[in-house]
Scaffold this active site. Sequence first.
Site, PDB file in Angstrom:
ATOM      1  N   HIS A  41       0.858  -1.184   0.000  1.00 43.74           N
ATOM      2  CA  HIS A  41       0.000   0.000   0.000  1.00 43.74           C
ATOM      3  C   HIS A  41       0.895   1.235   0.000  1.00 43.74           C
ATOM      4  CE1 HIS A  41       0.915  -1.161   4.130  1.00 43.74           C
ATOM      5  NE2 HIS A  41       1.122   0.134   4.288  1.00 43.74           N
ATOM      6  N   HIS A 128       5.899   6.159  -2.416  1.00 47.74           N
ATOM      7  CA  HIS A 128       6.584   4.931  -2.809  1.00 47.74           C
ATOM      8  C   HIS A 128       5.829   3.726  -2.249  1.00 47.74           C
ATOM      9  CE1 HIS A 128       8.010   5.567   1.269  1.00 47.74           C
ATOM     10  NE2 HIS A 128       8.214   4.256   1.321  1.00 47.74           N
TER      11      HIS A 128
END
Length: 194
Positions: A41, A128
């Site tokens: 996630h 990221h």
Amino acid sequence: MTRTFIALEMNEAAQRHLEGVIHRVARGLPSVRWVDPAGIHLTLAFLGELTDEQLTEATEAAGIAARKVCSFSYNLSRLGVFGPAKQPRVIWMGINEPSGTLSLLHRVLNRELEQRGFAVDKRPFSPHLTLARVKVPLTSEEQGNLQSILTGKQHGIVSTEIYPVSSVYVMKSELSRMGAQYTCLQEWKLGDVL
């Protein structure tokens, strides 16, 4: 107490691509601990252990932030590392979201959290997806393999596919010997009315 974070979940297509990237890269980095692609996630805010009252406040902040931002799309930009390139702490996949909506969502969420007394990360936002945590020093062969990947064209790693984002999630994280287990506590649709 509930260990809590606010994040964007990856859809199945993104998870499949990341699973392929991990499979491809892991062959040259056997000592690295790779994450389960199903749990990948993009964290917008890690809040740590929250009381029930704090969890309610955080959930409200996420809902208000989601309402203020419209849906958007991103693509996966490149592999990178946190820490020295020869002995990184984390290997990650970068996110490219040219409209700036992701950064706007992050700023709005942080503002809503701060207004409710939460401490927020002041470092510049670096979207990221964590693919691996490096717990032991890389061998010289692994260092060379990683450098080849990071400095190469990253064919088969970077994706030109566009992935849509339509929700923000308030997530619970439970740590165990098997790794972290994530549970969605609340989903907020972007641009929806509360």
